[in-house]
Design a protein around this motif. Structure first.
Motif, mmCIF file in Angstrom:
data_model
loop_
_atom_site.group_PDB
_atom_site.id
_atom_site.type_symbol
_atom_site.label_atom_id
_atom_site.label_comp_id
_atom_site.label_asym_id
_atom_site.label_seq_id
_atom_site.Cartn_x
_atom_site.Cartn_y
_atom_site.Cartn_z
ATOM 1 N N UNK A 6 8.793 14.282 10.316
ATOM 2 C CA UNK A 6 7.824 15.366 10.346
ATOM 3 C C UNK A 6 6.474 14.926 9.790
ATOM 4 N N UNK A 7 6.489 14.209 8.682
ATOM 5 C CA UNK A 7 5.232 13.711 8.107
ATOM 6 C C UNK A 7 4.572 12.735 9.074
ATOM 7 N N UNK A 8 5.353 11.848 9.666
ATOM 8 C CA UNK A 8 4.798 10.916 10.658
ATOM 9 C C UNK A 8 4.200 11.686 11.839
ATOM 10 N N UNK A 9 4.879 12.734 12.276
ATOM 11 C CA UNK A 9 4.360 13.556 13.378
ATOM 12 C C UNK A 9 3.013 14.158 13.000
ATOM 13 N N UNK A 10 2.899 14.623 11.761
ATOM 14 C CA UNK A 10 1.631 15.181 11.292
ATOM 15 C C UNK A 10 0.530 14.137 11.256
ATOM 16 N N UNK A 11 0.866 12.926 10.836
ATOM 17 C CA UNK A 11 -0.125 11.849 10.812
ATOM 18 C C UNK A 11 -0.558 11.468 12.228
ATOM 19 N N UNK A 12 0.384 11.459 13.154
ATOM 20 C CA UNK A 12 0.016 11.200 14.551
ATOM 21 C C UNK A 12 -0.846 12.336 15.108
ATOM 22 N N UNK A 13 -0.658 13.537 14.599
ATOM 23 C CA UNK A 13 -1.516 14.648 15.034
ATOM 24 C C UNK A 13 -2.961 14.410 14.603
#
Length: 107
Positions: A6-13
């Motif tokens: 989830x944190x990685x997804x946010x960083x990719x966002x």
């Protein structure tokens, strides 16, 4: 592991938003390709994280990371204005995400 995704997804966002800005309305090829790649990674990791996390909390964390990170990136790297109201609003977003996480049991 879901929280890491989830944190990685946010960083990719955040990367997705930056690439979108750099694409200049999709008129620049490399940033436009970057936008698509980061979008797929962000949504894909979010989807995987949602297999085990509550949708309300996960979505709030994902959008919170994206909103706070993109606002900070704009102020730091893109020369966007910094104001007390912007900083207070970012703080409120963080507080809201933390509150939702606590309310859902903090997984």
């Amino acid at each position: 592991m879901a929280w890491i995704m989830l944190v990685a997804a946010g960083l990719f966002e955040i990367a997705m938003a930056y690439a979108l800005k750099q694409s200049n309305g999709f008129s620049q090829l490399l940033p436009s390709i970057g936008f698509v790649v980061f979008a797929v990674l962000s949504f894909g990791l979010l989807a995987l994280a949602l297999k085990t996390l509550d949708v309300g909390t996960a979505y709030a964390v994902w959008t919170g990371i994206g909103a706070v990170g993109t606002a900070a990136l704009g102020m730091i790297l893109l020369g966007e204005s910094v104001s007390l109201l912007k900083l207070a609003s970012i703080t409120l977003i963080i507080a809201g995400v933390v509150g939702l996480n606590l309310a859902s049991g903090g997984h």
